[in-house]
Design an enzyme around this catalytic site. Structure first.
Site, PDB file in Angstrom:
ATOM      1  N   LYS A 178      25.319  -0.139  48.017  1.00  0.00           N
ATOM      2  CA  LYS A 178      26.618   0.441  48.070  1.00  0.00           C
ATOM      3  C   LYS A 178      26.862   0.695  49.485  1.00  0.00           C
ATOM      4  CE  LYS A 178      26.662   1.706  43.202  1.00  0.00           C
ATOM      5  NZ  LYS A 178      26.322   2.797  42.126  1.00  0.00           N
ATOM      6  N   GLN A 222      24.451   8.610  41.231  1.00  0.00           N
ATOM      7  CA  GLN A 222      23.814   7.491  40.584  1.00  0.00           C
ATOM      8  C   GLN A 222      23.232   7.897  39.399  1.00  0.00           C
ATOM      9  OE1 GLN A 222      24.312   4.536  42.090  1.00  0.00           O
ATOM     10  NE2 GLN A 222      22.944   3.456  40.600  1.00  0.00           N
ATOM     11  N   ASP A 261      33.446   6.385  40.715  1.00  0.00           N
ATOM     12  CA  ASP A 261      32.845   5.743  39.531  1.00  0.00           C
ATOM     13  C   ASP A 261      33.999   5.358  38.338  1.00  0.00           C
ATOM     14  OD1 ASP A 261      30.328   4.560  39.803  1.00  0.00           O
ATOM     15  OD2 ASP A 261      29.393   6.569  39.548  1.00  0.00           O
TER      16      ASP A 261
HETATM   17  N1  GUN Z   1      23.815   3.293  37.332  1.00  0.00           N
HETATM   18  C1  GUN Z   1      23.838   2.004  37.108  1.00  0.00           C
HETATM   19  N2  GUN Z   1      25.084   1.391  37.079  1.00  0.00           N
HETATM   20  C2  GUN Z   1      25.952   2.650  37.625  1.00  0.00           C
HETATM   21  C3  GUN Z   1      27.215   2.617  38.004  1.00  0.00           C
HETATM   22  O1  GUN Z   1      28.057   2.100  38.052  1.00  0.00           O
HETATM   23  N3  GUN Z   1      27.454   3.955  38.686  1.00  0.00           N
HETATM   24  C4  GUN Z   1      26.602   4.952  38.612  1.00  0.00           C
HETATM   25  N4  GUN Z   1      26.858   6.127  39.373  1.00  0.00           N
HETATM   26  N5  GUN Z   1      25.370   4.917  38.466  1.00  0.00           N
HETATM   27  C5  GUN Z   1      25.005   3.524  37.877  1.00  0.00           C
END
Ligand code: GUN
Length: 288
Positions: free
Chosen positions: A52, A96, A119
């Site tokens: 990211k 996350q 998100d």
């Molecule tokens: N863990 C797995 N996929 C995601 C996501 O799209 N966002 C977040 N914050 N954690 C994740």
């Protein structure tokens, strides 16, 4: 011959627009900034968060990964998150997942204000989907948004199609069912208590797997007409050196019209959506 629905040409197409938007923001004195909150050292989460950050930097945005100790208390975690999200120079913030057990009772979707919730997990952002409201203020969940972008790029019209989704998570399955319904698809949302999943997948025009079980979907789940499109959201470890999806790719690839690869498919689309949400949040901040 089946078509591989790769993310790379889509990312390539969007990079120019994303960089342009970042430059326009910078000209107005705003550098889009993302804060990623990572608790502990889950190896998959470490890699996802680094990816990211890399993508944000590629488009000229700023991204910091805030690493918190695995044992942090719920109170300290809530305080820290509020502090980060309150910074007016932070336009997007995400936590996350998964989180360690002591934080699992927290309502994480609501810890970050909806306008910075890149998100798309905040209830206000999810309600916009439920109501099929189109506005620049609502931020949609990244993976479902990425799948819609992918279907659109490859000219896959979902209106009138039968779509079977496997997995009812709040991150993927449920919001994706809403997005597809809003686009006039007929959606069957399958889950761990669904009996005879094959019956639903065999009758679907599009199958979307999002339940996190390595190589679950096999040829027995498919129709024998060869017309189906398979979208694989899974990202699983098969052996030490193999990453695979929820679909047994080799088993089904010759029997479908089109299929997303893992890696190189939906995962990259999720990050593209995250960057789009970050820029949307930063642009919206100009009017707050
Ligand atoms: N863990 C797995 N996929 C995601 C996501 O799209 N966002 C977040 N914050 N954690 C994740």
């Amino acid at each position: 011959m089946s078509v591989e629905l790769k993310a790379s040409p889509i990312i390539k197409k969007h990079l120019k627009t994303l960089r342009l938007r970042v430059n326009e923001l910078k000209e107005k004195g705003v550098t889009p900034q993302l804060k990623v909150i990572l608790v502990g050292q889950n190896p998959a989460s470490v890699i996802y968060t680094e990816n990211k950050k890399k993508f944000c930097e590629k488009i000229g945005a700023s991204c910091e990964i805030i690493k918190l100790d695995e044992t942090i208390s719920a109170d300290d975690f809530v305080k820290k998150t509020a502090e980060i999200a309150a910074d007016k120079n932070v336009h997007g913030c995400l936590i996350q997942l998964p989180l360690p057990r002591q934080l699992s009772q927290l309502n994480v979707g609501e810890l970050i204000p909806s306008e910075k919730d890149v998100d798309g997990f905040h209830s206000e952002n999810l309600i916009a989907l439920l109501k099929n409201q189109h506005s620049n203020t609502a931020l949609p969940p990244c993976t479902p948004k990425g799948i819609m972008t992918l279907l659109d790029f490859y000219n896959i019209d979902v209106a009138g199609k039968n779509i079977a989704i496997i997995g009812r998570s709040l991150i993927v399955g449920k919001p994706l069912a809403l997005m597809l319904t809003n686009k006039n698809a007929t959606v069957t949302l399958c889950h761990s208590a669904t009996t005879n999943i094959e019956k639903h997948t065999q009758h679907a025009d599009i199958i979307i797997t999002a339940m996190g079980q390595a190589k679950f979907l096999k040829r027995a789940h498919l129709s024998d007409k060869g017309h189906q499109i398979v979208i694989d959201v899974g990202m699983n470890k098969w052996s030490n050196d193999e990453t695979c999806g929820d679909v047994d790719f080799q088993d089904v690839v010759q029997l479908v019209q089109a299929i997303t690869p893992v890696p190189g498919g939906v995962g990259k689309m999720t990050i593209l959506s995250l960057a789009q949400n970050l820029l949307q949040a930063a642009e919206n901040s100009l009017y707050l």
